[in-house]
Each structure stands twice: as C-alpha cells, then as structure tokens.
Design an enzyme around this catalytic site. Sequence first.
Site, mmCIF file in Angstrom:
data_model
loop_
_atom_site.group_PDB
_atom_site.id
_atom_site.type_symbol
_atom_site.label_atom_id
_atom_site.label_comp_id
_atom_site.label_asym_id
_atom_site.label_seq_id
_atom_site.Cartn_x
_atom_site.Cartn_y
_atom_site.Cartn_z
ATOM 1 N N CYS A 205 0.963 -1.296 0.024
ATOM 2 C CA CYS A 205 -0.097 -0.074 0.052
ATOM 3 C C CYS A 205 0.829 1.414 0.252
ATOM 4 C CB CYS A 205 -0.946 0.293 1.280
ATOM 5 S SG CYS A 205 -1.876 -1.282 1.365
ATOM 6 N N HIS B 170 -9.245 2.075 -0.520
ATOM 7 C CA HIS B 170 -8.271 1.846 -0.559
ATOM 8 C C HIS B 170 -7.272 1.483 -1.950
ATOM 9 C CE1 HIS B 170 -3.762 1.264 0.609
ATOM 10 N NE2 HIS B 170 -4.383 0.702 1.372
ATOM 11 N N HIS C 180 -3.059 8.130 5.877
ATOM 12 C CA HIS C 180 -3.033 7.115 5.303
ATOM 13 C C HIS C 180 -4.772 6.817 5.643
ATOM 14 C CE1 HIS C 180 -2.313 3.139 3.634
ATOM 15 N NE2 HIS C 180 -2.169 2.403 4.652
#
Lengths: 85, 401, 357
Positions: free
Chosen positions: B163, B330, B296
């Site tokens: 990620c 995401h 995040h």
Amino acid sequence: MEDLKQALKQQIIESLNLQGMKPEDIDDNAPLFGEGLGLDSIDSLELMVLLERNYGIKIEDAREGRKVLSSVQSMAEYIQEHKKA
Amino acid sequence: MRDNIVITSAGIVSALGIGYKSNAEALKNGLSGLRQPQFLNTLHQDLLIGEVCLSNEDLADKLSISSTTVSYTRTGLLAMLAIEELLASLDIAALRKEKLAFINANTVGGMCSVEDMYLHFIADETQGDFVRYIDTLDCAASTKDVTTHFGLNPFTATISTACSSASNALIVGARMITQGLVDKAICGGCDALSRFTVNGFLSLKNVDREACKPFDEHRNGLNLGEGAAFLMLEKEADAIKRGTTILARFSGYNNTNDAYHPTAPSPDGAGALRAMTGALKKANLTTEAIGYINAHGTATINNDAAEGRAIEKLFGANVPFSSTKPFTGHTLAAAGAVEAIFSIMALNGNCIFPNLNYSTPMQELNIAPVTSLMTHQNIQHVLSNSFGFGGNNVSLIFSKA
Amino acid sequence: MMTPVYILSASAISPQNTFDGDGIYETLITSDNLKLFVKEPDYRSYINPVAIRRMSRLIKRGISCGMKALSDAGIKTPDAIITGTGLGSMTDTERFLKDMIALREEALNPTFFIQSTYNSVNGWISLQTQSTGYNQTYVNRGLSTEMSLLDAQLFLQETSEAATVLVGTFDEMTDDYFVVKNKIDYWKKESIPSNEILKHNDTPGTIGGEGAAFFVLANRATKAIAILKGIKMLQQPTSEIIAQEAIQLLQEHGVTWDEIDVVIMGNSGDSRFESLYSNALDCLSANTSLLAFKHLTGEYPTATSFAIWLSIQLFNNQRIPKNTLLQQGTATHYRNILILNHYPLNTASVLLLQEPA
C-alpha cells in the site's frame, strides 16, 4: 464431543502446520493464543477458514472470533451449537 | 535551493472521476465514489468499492485504442489514462530526447484479466483470447504498457511495496534526479480492482461491508478501490528555466520499516512516528509548519489506532488531519500518488478535505479528524502518509511553490 | 556515473551446491526435463521457528539467503533492505488464485494472499533483524536485480556516515509457470539435458530455472570482498547497444578491454539471443576468460545475481569453476569482471565488478 475435539486437534495441527505436535499434546482447555501454543493473529484467521471449510461456520465478528478460538473446548462447543445440519 | 525537487504536472484517475479537476470537485463537494461493483466480476456484489466508472472498452475508447486487438489490461489502461493527462501540458517530442525516468508502482499486475483466464493459461490449449494476456501477470506489465502506448523510451522501474508503493516511487524518482541520473521523473502507481485483491482482503477480515469510517471508534475495515496517479518531478531550477507552472515542491520524504509484524503495524505507532519524523527532518520543518495531514487512514482497527497515536504524539491536536479513503476506497499501489495529488489540491486550494463517515471519537485518541470541508486555510506544507504490509511506512511532504 | 559500492558478503541458493555443501567447483547438478529446481537447504537455523510453519518455499529461501549474507558480513541490522524479484512467490499467488476460483470466493487462506505480496520477504527480514530503515522492493522483470543494486548505490551515496544495505533477489519456478511461459516460447521444445543446453543454440528457447542471492553492500571499503563499479540497464538490446554500453561503462571507470580478466555471459542456448554479446566479445583480448552460467541455474528474471555471486567466488578463490568455463584466457589473476546478461524477451544488462585492492 470427544470425537469432535480429537478431530479438531488433528485439523488444527494440519492447518497451522504445527510440526512435531500430536493431538494429545493439545489440552482441551489450554489457551491456543499467546502463552498456549503461541499462535498469532494470522493463525486465528486460518482457524476461521478451518471452521468455515470443515464445518460450514462463518464468523464475521473479530471479537466473537477471539472468544470462539480461545481453546479447543470453546471451538468444539461453538461447532456443536452452530453446525449446519 | 539548487536541488529542490518540484512537481510540474500530474494525472489522476480514481472512483471520483477522470482527471485533476473532477477529482478536486468531488473532494470539495464531499461526493464519495464508493458504490457496488459494476465492472468487477466478483460474487461479492454487495461490497462497496471505489471503482472507476468506465468499462475496459470505454477506457480503451478514451485512449483511442482498439480494445480487441491489444493486450492492455485494466491496470494498464488506468495508468495510460492518468499519464495522458500528465503529458497533455508537455511537449512529448522534446520529452523523448530528455533523460527521463518512469517509476511505476503496482501490487497485482494484470491480475484483473489473468484471474478470468488462468485456467486456460495452465491447460493444454495454446490458442485463444487468453494468449494476449499471458505476459501481464507481473507488476511491470503496466509499466511497459505505458511506454509502448506513448512511444517513450525512459529509464523504467517498477516498485511493489504493497500500500505504500506509489509513495516509494516518488522517493526513488526524487533521488534519481537529485543524484543526476535523470532530469525528469514520472512517478506514481496504478492498480485495478481484481477478485484476487478483494478476496485477499476479505480473507484478512478487514473489509467493511459499509462505507469505511476512518478514525471512528466503530470503524470496521477498509473499502478497496482502484485508480492510477502520476506526478512529474524535476529540479526547481529546470522548471523555472522552462517557465512552466510549478504545482508544488516535493520537500521531504522518508521510508522506514516497522519491523513488527508481517501485516499489522506496531500498536503504539512507533513505525508511523519514525516515518513522519524523518520526513520533517528531510524537509527541515518543524511540526508547526504542517498545515494539513492527509492520513493513510484505511479504517482498519490496527492502522487507525497506530497512525492516530503517532499523529497525536507528534502533532498533538494542533494540525488538522483527514483520511480521503472514504472518497476513493483504498487504491493500494496508486494510493500514495492519488493522495499526493490530493495533498497538492489542498495546498493550492487552501482547503482541507473532510474525513467522511466519522461520528464517534476513538477511545484511545484525544484528537479527531476534520469532518467538513475547511476553506480559506493558510496551508504552506502538507504531510501525506502511506503505510503498507511488510511494515513499509512512507511519509511525504509537499510545500507551496 | 555512479560511485562504486563495496560488497561485504554474498550468499546464493541455486540448483547447484552454492548455499551449503561442496560449492560450485566440483559437483555439477543437472536435469533432463528443461527445469532446474533449487536444492533446498535446511532453513530452520535462519528463521524464527514459530513463523516458519506457514512459510512457502520462496519466502523461506529469501529469508535464509538474506540472513546468511548478513551473518557472513558480521552484520546484525542493516541500514536498509532492498529486494528485487520478477515473480515473487508464484506458489502462493497460484494457490490463492486457484482456491479462489475453485471455492467460489469463499473461505480462503489469508496466508497465501499475504505471502503473494512481493515485499513479504523484505518485511520478514526487517522483522528478524529489527531493521527499521529504508526498505524497497522492485518487481522489474529481467532488471529487478539491477534496479535493486542501483537503488542501493543511490542510498549509499546519499548517506554520509558508514552504512550497509542488504540487497537480495529471489525467484521461483513452478510447474504452472513453466506451462504458461512455454506457450510464449521461453523454453526449448526438444528435450535437452541442462548441461548441454549451451551447445544446442540453433533452436529458440532455453531451460527454466530459479534461485536467490543476497549481498551486503557498503559505502566503506573495510572488509570488502568485491567492488561493484557500475551497472547499465538496457531495454530492447541489440549486440551494438550492449557493446556501446559496455565500452562506456569501462571508460567511465578507467578500465581498458585488456584489463578485463573474465566475462560472465548470460547466453542460454536460445538461438534468438545467441548473437547479443558478439559485438562486445569482439572487443576482448586474449587476456579474457569467457564463462557462462545459465546451464547451472536455468533462466529466471533475477539470474544476474547469480553471475555476481560467481564473480565473487572468482575473486575469493582466484580459480574458475571448470563447469562454467567456455574459453580460457591468458590472465592468471582475476581482478576485473564484466557481466553481460539478458532476459527474454527485451532486456539486458552490463555490470563491472572489481577485486578490492
């Protein structure tokens, strides 16, 4: 119930690849996580896969999962209650 | 400063739309891109995902590509569309003669196509539609798609650190320019939704069936998304000489490892804290200088606890922060670049985008995210976090030009 | 031009006896099914026993190889860890994918998904060594090794204090992977023993392979076993381009063709790439010995790292393994080694290594 617990122990050993362990090494009431077998959070996800594949039981809630997976005894009891006919 | 790295162009595709403008509009209007799958061929049709609102055929159309003859996967198409926007303001012929790097980032390559054809891949058959996708499984496939489509021959590299991938691409690009290997670098990442990824996160039991709630006590996991975003990096002196618009300075970065667990962050946020502290040091800034933190904020139990604690420890309640994941989902390997662009939008629009779906403060935190659009803010520097599996943590800082 | 970096240690897990056993000088391990698989060592001394239970072979291979390189260099915690892989753990990727299809997206093992992530080896080594510094993973096809090394150079150059980087590469071949790549002509269609593959260079294709190699790099010369002078990464290579880049690399580092003692080549018996090195080889003098290695490892995206490991064996032992020798040169001391490698279908690289003074 005893048969179920015995089967469960064998499945746990296989699913988590607990090399060198035998079903009789796992106590019914010993904690599976932390001090007990030293399993971690990924093992707990693998045990939920085991329950789903072998017994058709799906646990969605993480907190409930932690309770169910605390020992072989608690897993067996949960399976008896929820197993699909 | 002679060696300042600046951002002079950008391109983005996300669930919020195609292009910088439509993404900025959606963020300002608080319009989330999450919805049920229209194109992803999953059995989990009830999931909310951040899907780009175009089919593969429409994506190919937009790029004037005949989708039936070439082997571009959705991953490649999303990347190409974002790059097309980035290149629109540039002289491509001149670019071809320059020392250029293309640093791409990706997590599952062309899995979005491969997963539908894999049984053909491994069967005896040697003919069929699957053959044109046979070399698209790895992350570098989309890198090649982009250079082929635009006729570029840059130095290329492909990063895969889960990620945080795209954030790492920006770091590597900046480093290559600073050390004189190239003059310009196109850096960012891309990922298309795939059943592989969706089911992977489902197997980790950290997917929320409803819209995700970052930094909320009742958060219950993330929503996945897809997209592509790329930024053009070059030296400030070069940009000034060219007389081009400078979107922002890329003033600080840091990459650290948690060294705690294969997938979970250290609960006290030590890893996140190290990443942010290092980026501030690199940018030579104090915490007071930061006007906004694009967190995040995946809305998983673990991330938000760790990241929230680290933000509180470093910034107290003094710096507004929000997660834009409820807008886009995401987007994995693209996330670092998507949010780098959102950070630049905040910087240049003097605004802070809301953290959607937040209602209940987290027990372990004394800070709360921004929940409605804040405008007329004086923002000089924005910090953006991306944290990934394998403990890979990256913080980036963007500053007003 | 990049500043040279110093290699403090090297470890390799390959189809040959490179990790434990008698090394590469005596025994040659061969196969006759166009596949060379790694000889798996005992991984238990390198990996946390609780964690090893769930690990697939590539993950174990990568971690062990990395831990050995660190221990050989006497380093507990590197300042950075950079890994490169063409494919990551194919076993885990295939397993998760096939289960997902077969089980209709229900009850899937998270372990396979986690381990399919390309940076998982890097994450595990960070965890085991408590290395909290820079960590990066490249998935860059045939140039994954090269990009990892280049990034290590960049990192070390940027760091003024003494610093070390663990750089590692790993790839595995699976039966599925072999079948898939066979459909796009990676492998020979005829059955040829691995040790004879280089001679059968009149048909397309080669043999499949796999391996891992790790190196500790530093920006100080103390205890160096090799110097990595420079790297050139090439797209769509031709024989002319490879020669040009090799010439430039040598010029940049003030090395003449006469001073090249050994060339290690990535030729693989594939007729399509046999002429790739000919222009560069034309530059060589009688001094140079020519070596090849793909008949020992098979073809895989990070095979360059094996050639680097081999170079270090030559520096250390000043002796060429007979199974790698194509042509003996007159040089009796091996100081400068040029590596020329390619990966199908469109990349190549040139590397210059030097024995430390």
